[in-house]
Design a protein around this motif. Structure first.
Motif, PDB file in Angstrom:
ATOM      1  N   ALA A 413      11.208  15.530   9.173  1.00  0.00           N
ATOM      2  CA  ALA A 413      10.648  14.229   9.559  1.00  0.00           C
ATOM      3  C   ALA A 413      11.164  13.108   8.677  1.00  0.00           C
ATOM      4  O   ALA A 413      11.136  11.931   9.061  1.00  0.00           O
ATOM      5  CB  ALA A 413       9.125  14.280   9.504  1.00  0.00           C
ATOM      6  N   ASP A 414      11.645  13.461   7.473  1.00  0.00           N
ATOM      7  CA  ASP A 414      12.279  12.519   6.538  1.00  0.00           C
ATOM      8  C   ASP A 414      11.374  11.337   6.191  1.00  0.00           C
ATOM      9  O   ASP A 414      11.798  10.189   6.171  1.00  0.00           O
ATOM     10  CB  ASP A 414      13.612  12.027   7.109  1.00  0.00           C
ATOM     11  CG  ASP A 414      14.517  11.429   6.019  1.00  0.00           C
ATOM     12  OD1 ASP A 414      14.332  11.805   4.840  1.00  0.00           O
ATOM     13  OD2 ASP A 414      15.387  10.611   6.355  1.00  0.00           O
ATOM     14  N   GLN A 415      10.107  11.638   5.925  1.00  0.00           N
ATOM     15  CA  GLN A 415       9.142  10.655   5.436  1.00  0.00           C
ATOM     16  C   GLN A 415       8.589  11.151   4.097  1.00  0.00           C
ATOM     17  O   GLN A 415       8.501  12.355   3.869  1.00  0.00           O
ATOM     18  CB  GLN A 415       7.994  10.466   6.441  1.00  0.00           C
ATOM     19  CG  GLN A 415       8.427   9.890   7.783  1.00  0.00           C
ATOM     20  CD  GLN A 415       8.937   8.468   7.662  1.00  0.00           C
ATOM     21  OE1 GLN A 415       8.428   7.676   6.867  1.00  0.00           O
ATOM     22  NE2 GLN A 415       9.963   8.133   8.452  1.00  0.00           N
ATOM     23  N   PRO A 416       8.230  10.242   3.192  1.00  0.00           N
ATOM     24  CA  PRO A 416       7.739  10.669   1.867  1.00  0.00           C
ATOM     25  C   PRO A 416       6.520  11.584   1.983  1.00  0.00           C
ATOM     26  O   PRO A 416       5.610  11.339   2.773  1.00  0.00           O
ATOM     27  CB  PRO A 416       7.376   9.350   1.182  1.00  0.00           C
ATOM     28  CG  PRO A 416       8.203   8.316   1.885  1.00  0.00           C
ATOM     29  CD  PRO A 416       8.305   8.774   3.304  1.00  0.00           C
ATOM     30  N   PHE A 417       6.521  12.649   1.206  1.00  0.00           N
ATOM     31  CA  PHE A 417       5.376  13.553   1.150  1.00  0.00           C
ATOM     32  C   PHE A 417       5.407  14.270  -0.191  1.00  0.00           C
ATOM     33  O   PHE A 417       6.384  14.186  -0.948  1.00  0.00           O
ATOM     34  CB  PHE A 417       5.385  14.556   2.312  1.00  0.00           C
ATOM     35  CG  PHE A 417       6.470  15.579   2.237  1.00  0.00           C
ATOM     36  CD1 PHE A 417       6.262  16.814   1.623  1.00  0.00           C
ATOM     37  CD2 PHE A 417       7.723  15.328   2.794  1.00  0.00           C
ATOM     38  CE1 PHE A 417       7.261  17.762   1.557  1.00  0.00           C
ATOM     39  CE2 PHE A 417       8.726  16.280   2.735  1.00  0.00           C
ATOM     40  CZ  PHE A 417       8.497  17.492   2.112  1.00  0.00           C
ATOM     41  N   ARG A 458      -0.810  17.612   5.805  1.00  0.00           N
ATOM     42  CA  ARG A 458      -0.085  18.426   6.773  1.00  0.00           C
ATOM     43  C   ARG A 458      -0.564  19.872   6.773  1.00  0.00           C
ATOM     44  O   ARG A 458      -0.630  20.508   7.820  1.00  0.00           O
ATOM     45  CB  ARG A 458       1.419  18.396   6.464  1.00  0.00           C
ATOM     46  CG  ARG A 458       2.119  17.103   6.849  1.00  0.00           C
ATOM     47  CD  ARG A 458       3.596  17.179   6.522  1.00  0.00           C
ATOM     48  NE  ARG A 458       4.314  16.019   7.020  1.00  0.00           N
ATOM     49  CZ  ARG A 458       4.897  15.941   8.209  1.00  0.00           C
ATOM     50  NH1 ARG A 458       4.845  16.980   9.020  1.00  0.00           N
ATOM     51  NH2 ARG A 458       5.538  14.857   8.600  1.00  0.00           N
ATOM     52  N   THR A 473       0.757  13.968   2.831  1.00  0.00           N
ATOM     53  CA  THR A 473       1.543  12.808   3.243  1.00  0.00           C
ATOM     54  C   THR A 473       1.294  11.655   2.277  1.00  0.00           C
ATOM     55  O   THR A 473       0.260  11.592   1.610  1.00  0.00           O
ATOM     56  CB  THR A 473       1.159  12.376   4.668  1.00  0.00           C
ATOM     57  OG1 THR A 473      -0.252  12.089   4.702  1.00  0.00           O
ATOM     58  CG2 THR A 473       1.461  13.489   5.661  1.00  0.00           C
ATOM     59  N   ASP A 475       2.779   8.475  -0.656  1.00  0.00           N
ATOM     60  CA  ASP A 475       3.571   8.319  -1.870  1.00  0.00           C
ATOM     61  C   ASP A 475       2.902   9.025  -3.034  1.00  0.00           C
ATOM     62  O   ASP A 475       1.910   9.760  -2.872  1.00  0.00           O
ATOM     63  CB  ASP A 475       3.764   6.833  -2.173  1.00  0.00           C
ATOM     64  CG  ASP A 475       2.436   6.080  -2.274  1.00  0.00           C
ATOM     65  OD1 ASP A 475       1.368   6.758  -2.360  1.00  0.00           O
ATOM     66  OD2 ASP A 475       2.446   4.848  -2.268  1.00  0.00           O
TER      67      ASP A 475
END
Length: 822
Positions: A413-417, A458, A473, A475
């Motif tokens: 998904a290439d989102q910060p987690f 998640r 999920t 920062d």
């Protein structure tokens, strides 16, 4: 010959009401020409002739008819033209009309028990047909039928009119019931079908009248010919239609595959059966399913279902097809393993082979439903096995396998987690003081507490022992706040028996993409941070800040590894593998070890990661290959023909020079390629499928055997591995260790062994530490196994002594040496 249409009415929308209305309107229109007909006095002789004509009409409708189905329409071809033509010559128009109406009513309603709306329509149609014939007679012979030519012309005209009227009547019925006109080709085919029969019947009537004028005895000839033609026609139509049903069964079976659940399959069966048999009603009752639902009829509403249950409960009779016909309605029931098939037909249109057809369809439906039920059970079992493989048996939370999959999904998904690893502080003291049962209660309670806290995350998982993990999920600030919430929930008192326990925790956090861009790296860095938090007495630690001490050790390992390779500080030890069934030694696994003068023992996970990061993995593979093949040659010289295997890292599989490196080492030591097995982790084969498959094909082309190590720890599948040139699968010890006392773990391992056996893979179980586990694996049919219960790792010379020290019955001529650079 009269073509009398009979409608196979659908269940809904009550089209019979429209038939009643149409029949009534037609009757009103026909009343006008009937009222204009002359009514001369009727004598006794003419009255008797009228009664004979009525009886003949009734008999022709009941016994001298042939049923033909065209599409969803049913047509009865009768000998009605015979009394019609005869009546035109012998009686007045009024007597003829009354005789045909009376005879038709008796034949259709009394003898055949036809539905009221159908009888009404057929009588209206017959009335119109009779009026047309009377008009034709008046036109052809206004002064009477006194010669053969006029009689022949009249008979031919009546036949054409009757056939055409039958086709128009069929079109009218379809327009009324279906709401759309039939195709023109269907009308033409109906007219053509009826024209031949009408000409035959009219010709027979004309011939009979001519012969009557000569001698009544001459009538027996035409009567016999006509009877033979009708019988042959009925037999031929029955055979054609029976063959059509036989052929349709193939399409029927193909159209209903049984790949869905039982209810969906039954629904498709209902539609396919209705299409195949052109039946008014088709329904299937499902009994005794494992889904807990009560028996229910599929294909009909609740009211119709109640009628079917009532009919099924009546004492019926069994016909030659083996089906039960309810006494209250013309519904044929066929028994199924899961219930009943019900096919409803118009009593008047049922043919002898219809019930046999229902029986055949029932047999096919039984097979399809049985396959669907088996498929449903297998899918349910597969889903349960998949759930067990990805969930913790104690808490029900997702396990490490599911955690890795969730992390991979988050990376894509290439989102910060963030990945948070939670370890309970001093949990061992609870197990030691109160027992493992109390410890399990604590873990279960904490899992329930953490659920609400991590609703926005998640995944919440249990890794085993006293470790949990969360894929969160947001920062760093959001992930740290969540870690503090986790610590707070865990820190509340846990009441177990009569004890109020306080449990602390340490949380390590690694962030994507700052602290890693793949699953392994994120887990490793979160683990480093967690140990840093534990060293600080608990709380939340973020990788790269609080975990600087471990990061420094990683740097020192990286700096020292190249020197360790050059100075040969690495060593290889071997752990034996045995045949589970016979306890005979079948091989050994080679384990790479490194003890640094200052850092001490460095774990394989640490230095292999360094080797991959620094590009030294090829040198490490070279060292392990060379050392292992050298030992193989020494063992061979001592009389032990050993096959060796070397583990490959994912990075090595992507090296185009790997096949040449393997081939060079084999040539150097003078060993055939089939004496070498290369092992790879399951994740390595799906990192870059295209390049990996190309490398495996080249290695397999050399004659080298290939094996998948630590199966179950990644997220591949046996169905995917089946497409690779794989010979062996090793079940990871994380699946084998829990077998000691955990029936569900044993079931999971047994399932993997069974699947591997069916796919042609040999199986090795790792982590055998008790006799009980060894016995269980033997019962499961596992081929080979290894673990501390069998032997700890030994050096090369120690392996030779260990093998020779075993009894001759436990030794084999060939041993498998697996060189593992981990």
């Amino acid at each position: 010959m009269t073509a009398t249409p009979h409608v196979l009415t659908p269940i809904v929308d009550r089209p019979e009401q429209r038939v009643w209305i149409a029949s009534a309107l037609a009757a009103v229109l026909l009343a006008l020409p009937i009222s204009q007909m002359p009514l001369p006095p009727v004598g006794v002789t003419e009255m008797l002739l009228g009664l004979c004509l009525a009886a003949t009409v009734a008999a022709s409708e009941r016994w001298a008819s042939t049923t033909v189905r065209i599409g969803e329409q049913t047509h009865n071809l009768t000998l009605g033209e015979v009394p019609l033509v005869v009546g035109l010559m012998l009686v007045s128009p009024g007597v003829l009309l009354l005789a045909r109406i009376t005879g038709a009513f008796v034949g259709l309603k009394v003898f055949r028990r036809q539905a009221g709306h159908k009888t009404a329509f057929n009588i209206v149609h017959l009335t119109a047909e009779t009026l047309v014939a009377i008009g034709l007679a008046a036109a052809v012979a206004p002064d009477g039928l006194h010669d053969g030519l006029r009689l022949t012309i009249l008979g031919t005209s009546v036949a054409v009119a009757v056939a055409t009227g039958g086709g128009l009547a069929m079109a009218a019925v379809m327009r009324i019931t279906a709401g759309r006109p039939p195709p023109g080709t269907l009308v033409v085919s109906t007219v053509r079908e009826g024209l031949f029969a009408s000409l035959v019947a009219s010709g027979a009537a004309v011939m009979g009248l001519a012969l009557w004028g000569v001698s009544p005895l001459l009538l027996w000839g035409p009567l016999a010919v006509t009877t033979a033609i009708v019988a042959a026609h009925r037999s031929g139509l029955g055979l054609v239609q029976a063959n059509a049903i036989q052929g349709g069964l193939l399409t029927f079976t193909r159209s209903v595959t049984g790949e869905e659940d039982v209810t969906a399959t039954a629904t498709h069966l209902v539609e396919a059966t209705r299409s195949l048999l052109s039946a008014e009603l088709v329904a299937i009752r499902l009994d005794g399913l494992d889904d807990g639902h009560d028996p229910s009829w599929i294909g009909v509403g609740s009211a119709e279902a109640s009628k079917l249950d009532h009919d099924l409960a009546l004492d019926g009779r069994h016909d030659e097809a083996g089906c039960c016909v309810g006494s209250a309605r013309e519904t044929v029931f066929a028994a199924l393993p899961t219930g009943w098939l019900a096919v409803g037909m118009d009593r008047a249109s049922i043919r002898p082979h219809d019930r046999s057809a229902v029986h055949m369809v029932g047999n096919h439906a039984a097979v399809v439903l049985a396959n669907a039920e088996r498929g449903t059970k297998l899918r349910r079992q597969a889903a349960e096995a998949h759930h067990q493989a990805r969930h913790d048996s104690l808490t029900g939370l997702p396990n490490r396998l599911a955690l890795r999959s969730a992390i991979q999904t988050a990376i894509e998904a290439d989102q910060p987690f963030g990945v948070l690893l939670v370890d309970l502080n001093d949990f061992k003291q609870i197990n030691d003081a109160l027992g493992h049962a109390a410890g399990d209660e604590v873990l279960t309670e904490l899992a329930k507490r953490l659920g609400p806290v991590t609703e926005g995350a998640r995944l919440l998982s249990r890794l085993g022992g006293d470790e949990f993990a969360v894929v969160a999920t947001g920062d760093q600030a959001a992930c740290v706040a969540l870690g503090q919430q986790l610590n707070g929930e865990i820190g509340r008192e846990v009441h177990i028996s009569s004890y109020d326990l306080l449990v602390g925790s340490s949380v390590g956090l690694a962030l994507y993409p700052d602290h890693g861009t793949d699953v392994g790296e994120l887990l490793k860095n979160a683990d480093l941070a967690m140990y840093e938090a534990k060293a600080l007495g608990g709380g939340v630690a973020v990788f790269g800040t609080d975990s600087s001490g471990r990061a420094m050790r990683q740097l020192e390992i990286s700096s020292a590894f190249r020197h360790a390779l050059q100075e040969q500080q690495l060593t290889v030890v071997f752990q034996p593998i045995i045949d589970v069934a016979t306890s005979a030694v079948t091989g050994v696994e080679a384990l790479t070890r490194w003890t640094h003068p200052e850092l001490g023992a460095v774990s394989p996970d640490e230095f292999i990661a360094v080797a991959e990061q620094t590009g030294l993995i090829t040198e490490l593979t070279h060292f392990v290959l060379d050392t292992t093949l050298q030992w193989q040659r020494l063992w061979a010289a001592a009389g032990l023909d050993l096959q060796v295997a070397v583990n490959l890292s994912p990075r090595s599989l992507l090296d185009a020079a790997l096949p040449r490196l393997v081939q060079r080492h084999l040539a150097t030591h003078g060993l055939p390629a089939n004496r070498l097995t290369l092992e790879l982790t399951e994740n390595s084969v799906i990192t870059d499928p295209t390049r990996t498959l190309a490398a495996l094909d080249r290695l397999s082309g050399l004659g080298v055997r290939l094996s998948v190590d630590d199966f179950g720890t990644g997220y591949s599948s046996l169905s995917y591995l089946r497409n690779l040139p794989i010979d062996c699968v090793k079940i990871d010890k994380s699946f084998v260790l829990p077998m000691d006392g955990d029936p569900r773990a044993r079931g999971l391992v047994a399932g993997i062994i069974g699947l591997c056996d069916r796919l042609g893979f040999s199986v090795v179980a790792e982590g055998i530490e008790t006799q009980d586990v060894l016995d269980a694996l033997q019962d499961m049919g596992c081929a080979s196994g290894q673990g501390y219960f069998i032997s700890r790792p030994l050096d090369g010379a120690g392996i030779l002594d260990w093998v020779r020290g075993r009894s001759p019955t436990e030794a084999r001529d060939s041993l498998c040496v697996e060189a593992n650079n981990s």
